[in-house]
Motif scaffolding. Structure first.
Motif, PDB file in Angstrom:
ATOM      1  N   GLY A 123      21.217 -17.053   0.869  1.00  0.00           N
ATOM      2  CA  GLY A 123      21.531 -17.888  -0.294  1.00  0.00           C
ATOM      3  C   GLY A 123      21.619 -17.098  -1.592  1.00  0.00           C
ATOM      4  N   VAL A 124      22.195 -15.885  -1.520  1.00  0.00           N
ATOM      5  CA  VAL A 124      22.350 -15.048  -2.712  1.00  0.00           C
ATOM      6  C   VAL A 124      23.815 -14.668  -2.890  1.00  0.00           C
ATOM      7  CG1 VAL A 124      19.997 -14.129  -2.538  1.00  0.00           C
ATOM      8  CG2 VAL A 124      21.901 -12.877  -1.464  1.00  0.00           C
ATOM      9  N   GLU A 125      24.141 -14.075  -4.039  1.00  0.00           N
ATOM     10  CA  GLU A 125      25.512 -13.653  -4.320  1.00  0.00           C
ATOM     11  C   GLU A 125      25.848 -12.372  -3.563  1.00  0.00           C
ATOM     12  OE1 GLU A 125      27.897 -15.220  -6.050  1.00  0.00           O
ATOM     13  OE2 GLU A 125      26.515 -16.885  -6.381  1.00  0.00           O
ATOM     14  N   MET A 128       5.411 -20.663  -8.133  1.00  0.00           N
ATOM     15  CA  MET A 128       5.480 -19.209  -8.111  1.00  0.00           C
ATOM     16  C   MET A 128       6.935 -18.754  -8.021  1.00  0.00           C
ATOM     17  SD  MET A 128       3.548 -16.717  -5.434  1.00  0.00           S
ATOM     18  CE  MET A 128       4.319 -15.220  -4.918  1.00  0.00           C
ATOM     19  N   ALA A 129       7.341 -17.872  -8.920  1.00  0.00           N
ATOM     20  CA  ALA A 129       8.724 -17.399  -8.961  1.00  0.00           C
ATOM     21  C   ALA A 129       9.016 -16.518  -7.748  1.00  0.00           C
ATOM     22  CB  ALA A 129       8.967 -16.613 -10.243  1.00  0.00           C
ATOM     23  N   GLN A 130      10.229 -16.683  -7.217  1.00  0.00           N
ATOM     24  CA  GLN A 130      10.612 -15.883  -6.053  1.00  0.00           C
ATOM     25  C   GLN A 130      10.962 -14.462  -6.494  1.00  0.00           C
ATOM     26  OE1 GLN A 130      14.175 -16.978  -3.757  1.00  0.00           O
ATOM     27  NE2 GLN A 130      12.840 -17.045  -1.969  1.00  0.00           N
ATOM     28  N   THR A 131      10.650 -13.508  -5.649  1.00  0.00           N
ATOM     29  CA  THR A 131      10.945 -12.108  -5.918  1.00  0.00           C
ATOM     30  C   THR A 131      12.445 -11.889  -6.065  1.00  0.00           C
ATOM     31  OG1 THR A 131       9.048 -11.446  -4.580  1.00  0.00           O
ATOM     32  CG2 THR A 131      10.702  -9.764  -5.024  1.00  0.00           C
ATOM     33  N   LYS A 132      12.827 -11.145  -7.101  1.00  0.00           N
ATOM     34  CA  LYS A 132      14.225 -10.759  -7.265  1.00  0.00           C
ATOM     35  C   LYS A 132      14.443  -9.449  -6.516  1.00  0.00           C
ATOM     36  CE  LYS A 132      15.734  -9.374 -11.284  1.00  0.00           C
ATOM     37  NZ  LYS A 132      16.152  -9.413 -12.699  1.00  0.00           N
ATOM     38  N   TYR A 133      15.531  -9.354  -5.756  1.00  0.00           N
ATOM     39  CA  TYR A 133      15.769  -8.177  -4.928  1.00  0.00           C
ATOM     40  C   TYR A 133      17.264  -7.890  -4.823  1.00  0.00           C
ATOM     41  CZ  TYR A 133      17.009 -11.669  -1.426  1.00  0.00           C
ATOM     42  OH  TYR A 133      17.609 -12.723  -0.770  1.00  0.00           O
ATOM     43  N   VAL A 134      17.566  -6.677  -4.364  1.00  0.00           N
ATOM     44  CA  VAL A 134      18.956  -6.291  -4.110  1.00  0.00           C
ATOM     45  C   VAL A 134      19.035  -5.609  -2.749  1.00  0.00           C
ATOM     46  CG1 VAL A 134      20.907  -4.871  -4.845  1.00  0.00           C
ATOM     47  CG2 VAL A 134      19.477  -5.985  -6.567  1.00  0.00           C
ATOM     48  N   ILE A 135      20.041  -5.968  -1.980  1.00  0.00           N
ATOM     49  CA  ILE A 135      20.345  -5.294  -0.720  1.00  0.00           C
ATOM     50  C   ILE A 135      21.676  -4.579  -0.899  1.00  0.00           C
ATOM     51  CG2 ILE A 135      20.814  -5.573   1.745  1.00  0.00           C
ATOM     52  CD1 ILE A 135      19.164  -8.193   1.609  1.00  0.00           C
ATOM     53  N   THR A 136      21.695  -3.280  -0.636  1.00  0.00           N
ATOM     54  CA  THR A 136      22.953  -2.537  -0.702  1.00  0.00           C
ATOM     55  C   THR A 136      23.408  -2.243   0.723  1.00  0.00           C
ATOM     56  OG1 THR A 136      22.072  -0.271  -0.696  1.00  0.00           O
ATOM     57  CG2 THR A 136      22.123  -1.431  -2.822  1.00  0.00           C
ATOM     58  N   GLU A 166      27.240 -11.913  13.093  1.00  0.00           N
ATOM     59  CA  GLU A 166      26.167 -12.880  12.832  1.00  0.00           C
ATOM     60  C   GLU A 166      24.808 -12.337  13.246  1.00  0.00           C
ATOM     61  OE1 GLU A 166      25.026 -17.573  13.634  1.00  0.00           O
ATOM     62  OE2 GLU A 166      27.040 -16.849  14.088  1.00  0.00           O
ATOM     63  N   GLY A 167      24.757 -11.668  14.384  1.00  0.00           N
ATOM     64  CA  GLY A 167      23.490 -11.114  14.859  1.00  0.00           C
ATOM     65  C   GLY A 167      22.957 -10.035  13.927  1.00  0.00           C
ATOM     66  N   SER A 168      23.840  -9.173  13.441  1.00  0.00           N
ATOM     67  CA  SER A 168      23.430  -8.127  12.498  1.00  0.00           C
ATOM     68  C   SER A 168      22.904  -8.750  11.213  1.00  0.00           C
ATOM     69  CB  SER A 168      24.610  -7.201  12.186  1.00  0.00           C
ATOM     70  OG  SER A 168      25.052  -6.514  13.332  1.00  0.00           O
ATOM     71  N   ALA A 169      23.620  -9.764  10.720  1.00  0.00           N
ATOM     72  CA  ALA A 169      23.193 -10.436   9.494  1.00  0.00           C
ATOM     73  C   ALA A 169      21.844 -11.115   9.679  1.00  0.00           C
ATOM     74  CB  ALA A 169      24.249 -11.454   9.055  1.00  0.00           C
ATOM     75  N   THR A 170      21.641 -11.755  10.817  1.00  0.00           N
ATOM     76  CA  THR A 170      20.369 -12.433  11.096  1.00  0.00           C
ATOM     77  C   THR A 170      19.227 -11.425  11.178  1.00  0.00           C
ATOM     78  OG1 THR A 170      21.513 -14.223  12.262  1.00  0.00           O
ATOM     79  CG2 THR A 170      19.167 -13.937  12.731  1.00  0.00           C
ATOM     80  N   ALA A 185      27.755  -8.349   5.389  1.00  0.00           N
ATOM     81  CA  ALA A 185      27.187  -8.584   4.062  1.00  0.00           C
ATOM     82  C   ALA A 185      27.450 -10.019   3.597  1.00  0.00           C
ATOM     83  CB  ALA A 185      27.772  -7.592   3.054  1.00  0.00           C
ATOM     84  N   GLN A 186      28.659 -10.522   3.862  1.00  0.00           N
ATOM     85  CA  GLN A 186      28.988 -11.904   3.481  1.00  0.00           C
ATOM     86  C   GLN A 186      28.112 -12.908   4.226  1.00  0.00           C
ATOM     87  OE1 GLN A 186      33.313 -11.555   4.234  1.00  0.00           O
ATOM     88  NE2 GLN A 186      33.595 -12.389   2.182  1.00  0.00           N
ATOM     89  N   GLU A 187      27.939 -12.686   5.527  1.00  0.00           N
ATOM     90  CA  GLU A 187      27.110 -13.593   6.328  1.00  0.00           C
ATOM     91  C   GLU A 187      25.644 -13.481   5.925  1.00  0.00           C
ATOM     92  OE1 GLU A 187      25.581 -16.252   9.152  1.00  0.00           O
ATOM     93  OE2 GLU A 187      27.558 -16.045   8.213  1.00  0.00           O
ATOM     94  N   LEU A 188      25.200 -12.285   5.614  1.00  0.00           N
ATOM     95  CA  LEU A 188      23.822 -12.091   5.148  1.00  0.00           C
ATOM     96  C   LEU A 188      23.590 -12.828   3.840  1.00  0.00           C
ATOM     97  CD1 LEU A 188      21.058 -10.707   5.373  1.00  0.00           C
ATOM     98  CD2 LEU A 188      22.085  -8.660   4.338  1.00  0.00           C
ATOM     99  N   ALA A 189      24.553 -12.740   2.927  1.00  0.00           N
ATOM    100  CA  ALA A 189      24.447 -13.445   1.648  1.00  0.00           C
ATOM    101  C   ALA A 189      24.359 -14.952   1.879  1.00  0.00           C
ATOM    102  CB  ALA A 189      25.650 -13.111   0.766  1.00  0.00           C
ATOM    103  N   ARG A 190      25.145 -15.448   2.842  1.00  0.00           N
ATOM    104  CA  ARG A 190      25.105 -16.883   3.158  1.00  0.00           C
ATOM    105  C   ARG A 190      23.735 -17.276   3.702  1.00  0.00           C
ATOM    106  NH1 ARG A 190      25.101 -20.367   6.936  1.00  0.00           N
ATOM    107  NH2 ARG A 190      25.043 -18.828   8.615  1.00  0.00           N
TER     108      ARG A 190
END
Length: 198
Positions: A30-32, A1-9, A182-186, A22-27
């Motif tokens: 696992g997204v750009e 099953m393909a994973q949902t494509k999404y965007v976080i602004t 880190e806490g905000s990103a988590t 945003a950088q830590e959230l991306a890490r």
């Protein structure tokens, strides 16, 4: 099953550490992550120096930037043209793959996008002032001037191109002084996983 494509602004107050979150959230997801890349891409497409894009992109409300750009562009100012180029880049990035996009009215640009999470990062003034001095190594006078200047520029830019305040399209707001980077990103990663069924 393909994973949902999404965007976080992510929109943010100056020195609220929104970019770092945003950088830590991306890490964690696992997204750009895109921020300055959009400026560089716009400069490349328009054949302009990156500094010209940077100087223009958040100057809404400044009458200097309301001057008429060369005839025939169909835009009332250079800033309008830069916004439209960045808008196209943001939509291209969103169409490509899941990603996180910081600033540049991405929340409004992608308002018709199905899988979207709009986040606004803020923090009390004194916490942002401390971040400027301790993390960004500014002197106190520069820190206070930059907080005022950049906040006003971002607010004016979003009102001009995003249809209102930076949080007008917001789904979730996070006080970074409470949770840290880190806490905000988590916290946001958990919300994203729930919303997008990741």
């Amino acid at each position: 099953m393909a994973q949902t494509k999404y965007v976080i602004t992510i929109s943010r107050q100056f020195a609220s550490m929104g970019r770092s979150i945003a950088q830590e959230l991306a890490r964690q997801l696992g997204v750009e992550f895109y921020d300055r890349d959009i400026v560089e891409a716009a400069a490349s497409r328009m054949g302009l120096p990156v500094s010209t894009i940077s100087d223009n992109e958040e100057s809404a409300g400044n009458l200097y930037y309301k001057r008429i750009y060369p005839l025939g562009t169909g835009f009332k100012s250079m800033q309008d043209e830069i916004f439209m180029v960045q808008r196209n880049i943001i939509r291209d990035l969103a169409a490509r793959d899941s990603c996180i996009i910081v600033g540049r009215c991405a929340d409004a640009v992608l308002s018709d996008y199905d899988n979207l999470l709009n986040v606004h990062v803020f923090a009390p003034y004194e916490d942002r002032f401390r971040n400027c001095v301790e993390r960004l190594e500014m002197d106190e006078k520069t820190a206070r001037r930059m907080i005022d200047k950049v906040d006003r520029s971002r607010e004016a830019y979003h009102k001009e191109y995003g249809g209102g305040d930076a949080y007008v399209n917001c789904h979730f707001m996070v006080n970074s002084s409470v949770f840290g980077i880190e806490g905000s990103a988590t916290l946001l990663a958990g919300i994203a996983r729930q919303k997008f069924h990741l």
